[in-house]
Write a protein that holds these residues in place. Sequence first.
Motif, PDB file in Angstrom:
ATOM      1  N   ALA A   1       0.838  -1.040  -0.052  1.00 24.30           N
ATOM      2  CA  ALA A   1      -0.061  -0.083  -0.049  1.00 24.30           C
ATOM      3  C   ALA A   1       0.884   1.270  -0.065  1.00 24.30           C
ATOM      4  O   ALA A   1       0.498   2.104  -0.697  1.00 24.30           O
ATOM      5  CB  ALA A   1      -0.831  -0.101   1.172  1.00 24.30           C
ATOM      6  N   GLN A   2       1.868   1.173   0.747  1.00 28.20           N
ATOM      7  CA  GLN A   2       3.028   2.399   0.771  1.00 28.20           C
ATOM      8  C   GLN A   2       3.537   2.431  -0.482  1.00 28.20           C
ATOM      9  O   GLN A   2       3.721   3.712  -0.948  1.00 28.20           O
ATOM     10  CB  GLN A   2       4.098   1.923   2.055  1.00 28.20           C
ATOM     11  N   GLU A   3       3.829   1.531  -1.128  1.00 28.93           N
ATOM     12  CA  GLU A   3       4.543   1.642  -2.364  1.00 28.93           C
ATOM     13  C   GLU A   3       3.370   1.936  -3.725  1.00 28.93           C
ATOM     14  O   GLU A   3       3.853   3.024  -4.360  1.00 28.93           O
ATOM     15  CB  GLU A   3       4.935   0.027  -2.822  1.00 28.93           C
ATOM     16  N   GLU A   4       2.349   1.640  -3.448  1.00 33.83           N
ATOM     17  CA  GLU A   4       1.335   2.187  -4.274  1.00 33.83           C
ATOM     18  C   GLU A   4       1.189   3.926  -4.004  1.00 33.83           C
ATOM     19  O   GLU A   4       1.069   4.570  -4.947  1.00 33.83           O
ATOM     20  CB  GLU A   4      -0.086   1.514  -4.282  1.00 33.83           C
ATOM     21  N   LEU A   5       1.182   4.056  -2.600  1.00 36.18           N
ATOM     22  CA  LEU A   5       0.934   5.586  -2.469  1.00 36.18           C
ATOM     23  C   LEU A   5       2.132   6.436  -2.882  1.00 36.18           C
ATOM     24  O   LEU A   5       2.062   7.432  -3.493  1.00 36.18           O
ATOM     25  CB  LEU A   5       0.878   5.676  -0.869  1.00 36.18           C
ATOM     26  N   ASP A   6       3.372   5.904  -2.808  1.00 40.24           N
ATOM     27  CA  ASP A   6       4.415   6.404  -3.414  1.00 40.24           C
ATOM     28  C   ASP A   6       4.659   6.584  -4.717  1.00 40.24           C
ATOM     29  O   ASP A   6       4.974   7.675  -5.460  1.00 40.24           O
ATOM     30  CB  ASP A   6       5.985   5.606  -2.870  1.00 40.24           C
ATOM     31  N   GLU A   7       3.971   5.527  -5.383  1.00 43.98           N
ATOM     32  CA  GLU A   7       3.965   5.661  -6.905  1.00 43.98           C
ATOM     33  C   GLU A   7       2.921   6.538  -7.316  1.00 43.98           C
ATOM     34  O   GLU A   7       2.918   7.475  -8.188  1.00 43.98           O
ATOM     35  CB  GLU A   7       3.498   4.173  -7.427  1.00 43.98           C
ATOM     36  N   VAL A   8       1.752   6.714  -6.620  1.00 45.97           N
ATOM     37  CA  VAL A   8       0.677   7.479  -6.804  1.00 45.97           C
ATOM     38  C   VAL A   8       1.343   9.047  -6.572  1.00 45.97           C
ATOM     39  O   VAL A   8       1.246   9.984  -7.499  1.00 45.97           O
ATOM     40  CB  VAL A   8      -0.606   7.324  -6.158  1.00 45.97           C
ATOM     41  N   GLU A   9       2.038   9.357  -5.601  1.00 45.48           N
ATOM     42  CA  GLU A   9       2.564  10.579  -5.548  1.00 45.48           C
ATOM     43  C   GLU A   9       3.569  10.853  -6.617  1.00 45.48           C
ATOM     44  O   GLU A   9       3.747  12.088  -7.010  1.00 45.48           O
ATOM     45  CB  GLU A   9       3.284  10.512  -4.006  1.00 45.48           C
ATOM     46  N   LYS A  10       4.444  10.098  -6.961  1.00 48.91           N
ATOM     47  CA  LYS A  10       5.303  10.215  -8.040  1.00 48.91           C
ATOM     48  C   LYS A  10       4.595  10.763  -9.230  1.00 48.91           C
ATOM     49  O   LYS A  10       5.191  11.527  -9.824  1.00 48.91           O
ATOM     50  CB  LYS A  10       6.411   8.843  -8.245  1.00 48.91           C
ATOM     51  N   LEU A  11       3.481   9.787  -9.936  1.00 47.70           N
ATOM     52  CA  LEU A  11       2.748  10.194 -10.892  1.00 47.70           C
ATOM     53  C   LEU A  11       2.323  11.525 -10.631  1.00 47.70           C
ATOM     54  O   LEU A  11       2.386  12.405 -11.810  1.00 47.70           O
ATOM     55  CB  LEU A  11       1.796   9.051 -11.283  1.00 47.70           C
ATOM     56  N   ARG A  12       1.807  11.851  -9.623  1.00 48.81           N
ATOM     57  CA  ARG A  12       1.133  13.360  -9.331  1.00 48.81           C
ATOM     58  C   ARG A  12       2.036  14.251  -9.429  1.00 48.81           C
ATOM     59  O   ARG A  12       1.743  15.403 -10.113  1.00 48.81           O
ATOM     60  CB  ARG A  12       0.428  13.357  -7.999  1.00 48.81           C
ATOM     61  N   LYS A  13       3.295  14.196  -8.965  1.00 47.80           N
ATOM     62  CA  LYS A  13       4.331  15.191  -9.280  1.00 47.80           C
ATOM     63  C   LYS A  13       4.826  15.195 -10.573  1.00 47.80           C
ATOM     64  O   LYS A  13       5.099  16.546 -11.033  1.00 47.80           O
ATOM     65  CB  LYS A  13       5.411  14.784  -8.237  1.00 47.80           C
ATOM     66  N   GLU A  14       5.044  14.201 -11.211  1.00 47.76           N
ATOM     67  CA  GLU A  14       5.225  14.198 -12.754  1.00 47.76           C
ATOM     68  C   GLU A  14       4.088  14.949 -13.469  1.00 47.76           C
ATOM     69  O   GLU A  14       4.754  15.835 -14.335  1.00 47.76           O
ATOM     70  CB  GLU A  14       5.584  12.811 -13.149  1.00 47.76           C
ATOM     71  N   LEU A  15       3.096  14.934 -13.184  1.00 46.69           N
ATOM     72  CA  LEU A  15       1.806  15.549 -13.812  1.00 46.69           C
ATOM     73  C   LEU A  15       1.786  17.064 -13.641  1.00 46.69           C
ATOM     74  O   LEU A  15       1.913  17.658 -14.374  1.00 46.69           O
ATOM     75  CB  LEU A  15       0.484  15.090 -13.524  1.00 46.69           C
ATOM     76  N   GLU A  16       2.060  17.319 -12.403  1.00 46.56           N
ATOM     77  CA  GLU A  16       2.279  18.648 -12.083  1.00 46.56           C
ATOM     78  C   GLU A  16       3.455  19.256 -12.697  1.00 46.56           C
ATOM     79  O   GLU A  16       3.383  20.442 -13.310  1.00 46.56           O
ATOM     80  CB  GLU A  16       2.577  18.822 -10.439  1.00 46.56           C
ATOM     81  N   ASP A  17       4.610  18.568 -12.820  1.00 46.51           N
ATOM     82  CA  ASP A  17       5.730  19.106 -13.499  1.00 46.51           C
ATOM     83  C   ASP A  17       5.453  19.133 -15.117  1.00 46.51           C
ATOM     84  O   ASP A  17       5.922  20.381 -15.490  1.00 46.51           O
ATOM     85  CB  ASP A  17       7.044  18.294 -13.287  1.00 46.51           C
ATOM     86  N   THR A  18       4.692  18.346 -15.648  1.00 50.63           N
ATOM     87  CA  THR A  18       4.415  18.426 -16.968  1.00 50.63           C
ATOM     88  C   THR A  18       3.646  19.694 -17.273  1.00 50.63           C
ATOM     89  O   THR A  18       3.550  20.463 -18.348  1.00 50.63           O
ATOM     90  CB  THR A  18       3.635  17.048 -17.534  1.00 50.63           C
ATOM     91  N   LYS A  19       2.471  19.712 -16.210  1.00 49.33           N
ATOM     92  CA  LYS A  19       1.598  20.797 -16.420  1.00 49.33           C
ATOM     93  C   LYS A  19       2.307  22.404 -16.344  1.00 49.33           C
ATOM     94  O   LYS A  19       1.854  23.232 -17.245  1.00 49.33           O
ATOM     95  CB  LYS A  19       0.481  20.845 -15.565  1.00 49.33           C
TER      96      LYS A  19
END
Length: 204
Positions: A43-61
């Motif tokens: 669950a923590q790994e999934e949360l970390d992955e989601v957080e990573k993807l969210r940050k990448e999305l923000e950086d892309t935006k």
Amino acid sequence: MSNKHNHKNDADKEPKAVDNNDIEINDVIDEESVDAEAAKEMAQEELDEVEKLRKELEDTKAQLEKEKKEYLFLMAEFDNFRKRTLKEKSELIKNGGESAMKGLLPIIDDFERSIQAINESSDASSIKEGVELIYNKFVKYLEQNGVTPIDSEKGTDFDTELHEAVTLFPAGDDALKGKVIDTVQKGYKLHDKVIRHAKVVVGQ
């Protein structure tokens, strides 16, 4: 009496039997603890992955917004450059025409003086000389502005890029076939561009 008592103590020291049910329950508890820990880690790994993807999305935006602003800025700069270039071109054409007209004014003055001289004088030779001076001055002015006559002397090779054949005429001499034998109207070039073709008679 004492022997009996010792036998009782020995009975008390005998090991108790182990219940298999207790072992199985402990194993289940251990397995559940391991599974729970593994699930927590996943669950923590999934949360970390989601957080990573969210940050990448923000950086892309953010990057997209930056590039959009740069694009709009470049478009505005190009539009300003285009308008400025059109304005400068218009001014060059306008000022160029003004300069050309100003250069013709002294020649007009000479023509007016020549006309006045014709009305006041009967000396044909002086009048002819005056007209020739004005003509030469005008030709020189045209040359200074890049206007030169096209060569259309007799014997010149006929060139469709420079000449316009108004008629064909028997040459009488094979050397003049396909050559210019007479000029009806002179042609001119502005620098390297033909602004009027020379109208010529071509030998056949």
